[in-house]
Design a protein around this motif. Sequence first.
Motif, PDB file in Angstrom:
ATOM      1  N   TYR A  37       1.021   8.079  -2.751  1.00  9.89           N
ATOM      2  CA  TYR A  37       0.480   8.681  -1.522  1.00  9.89           C
ATOM      3  C   TYR A  37       1.567   9.468  -0.756  1.00  9.89           C
ATOM      4  CZ  TYR A  37      -2.093   8.282   3.045  1.00  9.89           C
ATOM      5  OH  TYR A  37      -2.737   8.500   4.229  1.00  9.89           O
ATOM      6  N   ASP A  42      -8.693   1.922   0.326  1.00  9.79           N
ATOM      7  CA  ASP A  42      -8.320   2.330   1.674  1.00  9.79           C
ATOM      8  C   ASP A  42      -9.614   2.665   2.409  1.00  9.79           C
ATOM      9  OD1 ASP A  42      -6.975   2.877   3.962  1.00  9.79           O
ATOM     10  OD2 ASP A  42      -5.526   4.244   3.077  1.00  9.79           O
ATOM     11  N   LYS A  76       0.851  -1.197   0.000  1.00  8.46           N
ATOM     12  CA  LYS A  76       0.000   0.000   0.000  1.00  8.46           C
ATOM     13  C   LYS A  76       0.881   1.239   0.000  1.00  8.46           C
ATOM     14  CE  LYS A  76      -0.609   0.181   5.039  1.00  8.46           C
ATOM     15  NZ  LYS A  76      -1.480  -0.147   6.161  1.00  8.46           N
ATOM     16  N   MET A  95      -3.456  -2.273  -1.717  1.00  9.31           N
ATOM     17  CA  MET A  95      -4.441  -1.290  -1.257  1.00  9.31           C
ATOM     18  C   MET A  95      -4.230  -0.012  -2.063  1.00  9.31           C
ATOM     19  SD  MET A  95      -4.960   0.383   2.540  1.00  9.31           S
ATOM     20  CE  MET A  95      -5.146  -1.160   3.385  1.00  9.31           C
TER      21      MET A  95
HETATM   22  C1  NOJ Z   1      -6.274   3.756   6.657  1.00  9.82           C
HETATM   23  C2  NOJ Z   1      -4.831   3.632   6.336  1.00  9.82           C
HETATM   24  O1  NOJ Z   1      -4.459   4.561   5.341  1.00  9.82           O
HETATM   25  C3  NOJ Z   1      -4.426   2.240   5.876  1.00  9.82           C
HETATM   26  O2  NOJ Z   1      -3.042   2.192   5.731  1.00  9.82           O
HETATM   27  C4  NOJ Z   1      -4.912   1.216   6.847  1.00  9.82           C
HETATM   28  O3  NOJ Z   1      -4.523  -0.065   6.434  1.00  9.82           O
HETATM   29  C5  NOJ Z   1      -6.410   1.305   6.952  1.00  9.82           C
HETATM   30  N1  NOJ Z   1      -6.779   2.629   7.424  1.00  9.82           N
HETATM   31  C6  NOJ Z   1      -6.995   0.247   7.888  1.00  9.82           C
HETATM   32  O4  NOJ Z   1      -6.678   0.510   9.180  1.00  9.82           O
END
Ligand code: NOJ
Length: 763
Positions: free
Chosen positions: A229, A303, A224, A268
Motif C-alpha cells: 500500500y 480494509d 496492515k 488487514m
Molecule cells: C481504513 C484504513 O485504511 C485502515 O487503516 C483502518 O484501520 C480502517 N479504515 C478502519 O478505520
Amino acid sequence: MKFNNGNWTMIKAINEKNNYLHRALFFICLVCIHFQLKAQKGNEQQMNVFIDALMKKMTLDEKVGQLNQYASNWSTGPISPGGNIIQEIKEGRVGSLLNVKGVDKTRALQEVAMQSRLKIPLLFALDVVHGYKTTFPIPLAEAASWDLNAIKQSARIAAIETAASGIHWTFAPMVDISRDPRWGRVMEGAGEDPYLGSLIAKARIKGFQGNGLGSLDAVMACAKHFAAYGAAIGGRDYNSVDMSEHTLWEIYLPPFKAAVDAGVATMMNSFNDLNGIPATGSAYLQRDILKGKWKFKGFVVSDWGSIGEMVEHGYAVDKSDAAQKAILAGNDMDMESRSYTANLAQLVKEGKVPIAMIDDAVKRILTKKYEMGLFDDPFRYCNEQREKDAINNPQHRIIARDVAQKSIVLLKNQNNLLPLSKSTKTIAVIGPLAKSKEDMLGFWNVPWQDNSDVVTLYEGIEKKVSNSTKLLYAAGVDPNDTTKSGFAEAVNAALQSDVVIVSVGEKRSMSGEAKSRSNIHLPGVQEDLIKALYATGKPIIVIINAGRPLIFDWTANNVPAIIYTWWLGSEAGNAIANVLFGDYNPSGKLPMTFPRTEGQIPIHYDYFNTGRPAPENTKVVNFRSGYIDLPKTPKYAFGYGLSYTTFKYEGLKLSDSMMTKGKNIEVYFTLTNTGKVAGEEVAQLYIRDKVASLVRPVKELKGFEKVYLNPGESKVIHFKIDRDKLSFYNQKLEWKAEPGTFMVMIGAASDNIQLQSSFKLID
Ligand code: NOJ
C-alpha cells in the motif's frame, strides 16, 4: 574502554566462556519449551473440540455472520447505508464491530450479542494507532527514536488502556514501508527501511499483545495493509501499485513476515491493486504467501469497504462477485462493505464458494475469540473501575513524555544555540502550533470530547523557564491560510526578545489517511513568517511539527537551529521543552529521507548505483545520473540526527577477512562521547554486496545500537553479521547469499559513514 589488541583477546575469551553458558541455558530452555508446548497442545485440543462443536450448531447464515464487521455511528470511512445493526446482532449476523469505545458501550452491545441463539461474543475493534487516552507520538516519530524498548512500551500502555476500555483488537501496527512523503499515511508507519521496519513491527506487536491473547491487558494486533500500500503511485492514497516481484519481496513484505513471526493475531489487506489485482482479491498475497508459505494462523480482515470497492476497481461485476473473489482469495472478514452478509450464503448454495472456505474463515475468527477468553466470559474486558484506573494512570503520561523526547530529531544547531538557558530574560514563542493542543495529537488519535490535558509547546516552555523569564506570544499565521496580517505582531514580539522559538508545520488534518499532498513544503506562508522573524536578527529556533518529511530549504539553509518534532502526543510540550532547555539531549535519527524538493521523490538511501553514478552534492554534468538543477542527494538523509554532544567512531575490527560456511563475521569498534554532556548515539551498520547476480543497493541497514555515554566515556560496540544479513531474493526469488566481497560501513547516518572495511564470503 578503548578498543585495542589486548582487549581483543579478552573479548574472544569472554565470548568462548559465554558460548558455554549459552549452550547450558539453551538446553534448559529446550526442556521448558517442551513442557510448555505439551500444555499448549492440550489447550489447543480443548479449544478445537469446543469450536468444532459450536460450528456444528451454526447455520450457514450464522457462519457468514461471523465474517461480517460493522462500524458504529462514528466512522473512519464511508458508511454503507441501511440495516438494523442491533437486530442483526441479535440474529447472530454480526461477528465484530469497529469504532465502539468504552466499557459502557461495549458492554451494552455485548449484552445484545448474548441474546443471539448461540451467544457468540462480538469482537470490538478500534484504530489505536498511537495510544488510546494517553496519546503517544505518531508511529513515524517513534520510529525516529530507534528505541525498540520505548516503542514496545508505548504499544504496551496503549494496549493496557484499550483492553481496560472493553476493546479487544487494534488495527495497528501499520507496517507499510513508505518512501514517498507525499503519501499522507507515512505518519502511521516506521518509514522507509525494511530492516528497521521489521524490528519495529515486532516491537509493536509484542507491546500490543503483551503476555499473549487472553491476558486482560492485551489486545489483538493487526498488521496492515497487506500489501505494498505504501507504494501508491504518485503518493496518492488508495492508488494503484506497480512493482517488481523482487521489490515486493525484498522491501515491502519483510515487515509483514516479521509480524507473522512475532505472532500477530490478525492482518488487514489493502485498498490498492498490486500489479492489476486488488490486494483484497489477491489469492497470491493472502492464500499463497500469507496463509500458505508463512503459515499464518490468524484471520484477515478487509480494509474498510475494500471488498465492495473491487467493483469500482473494475475487478468484480457487483458485490456478489466481489464477495466470491474475496473469500476465495483468503479474505476472512468483511469490514463495512456488506458484501459477505448479503451474498456469501447464496454463493455457497449455488456452489460458487465451497463451504470449507467459509468454515476455515469462521474457525480462524472463533479461535481468536476463544483465545481472548470471550467464550469464558464475554464481559471480561468490561470493568468500569479498571477502565477508570487505566486511562487516568499518571505513570502512562511519564512514559509518553519519555517516548516523545526520544522521538525528537535535532536537525541543525549552529554554534550550539541550543540548549537554551532557563533564565533567558525574554523569549518570543511564535507560530500557529505553539498553543495548539489538537495539532500536537496528530492524525489517528482516538477522539475525546476534552483534549485539555494535552500539553502545548507554550505550556511546556512556561513550566520550564525561571520565574523571571518573560514569554511573549503571537500566532503570526494560520497554516491553512496565506494572509500575512499577523506577521507584524509576531515580528514585534521577536524584536522585544532575546531569542525566538517558532512552532510551525502541519495541522493535524494535513497528514494521515486520504491526506496526500502534491506540495510538501511548509504549508501556507509559514516559511515567509520565518523569513520575517529571521530578518529581525534575533537568534531563531524553528520547531517543525508534522506527520511527514516536509520541505523547508530556506529555513534549513538560514536558520541556526531546527528541531523536528513530528506530532508527539499528550506530552508534546513537556518533551519539546526538555530538549529546548537541555533536560533531555536529543537522540532521534530520521527513519525517512527528507528530499530537497518534490521532484526527487521517491527518494531513499538504499538506491542502486546505476551505470553512471553522479558525484554527490553537485548538479550533474557530463551524462551522469542526477539532476541538472540540483544535487541528487537529499536535504537530510535516512539515519541523520544531531545531539548536544559529539561522538567519535574508531578502531573498526572484523573477526575475519573471510566468512566461511557456518561462521559469522563479528564487527567491533569503539564509540566515545567526546563532548561535554551525556548523550545517546544510534550507531548504524550498513553493508554493500559489491557484485551479485542482481544489482544490490549502495547501502543496506543491517544493524544498529542506541548507546548512552557519559562525557569522555567509551564503549566497544559489537555487531554480528550472519549469512542471513547478506542474503537477498535472487532472480528465482530464492533467499540466498552469494559469494564475493561485502563492504562493512559504520556510521552516524546513512550519509555519514565513519568507518569502513570489507570481507569475502566464501561459499
Ligand atoms: C481504513 C484504513 O485504511 C485502515 O487503516 C483502518 O484501520 C480502517 N479504515 C478502519 O478505520
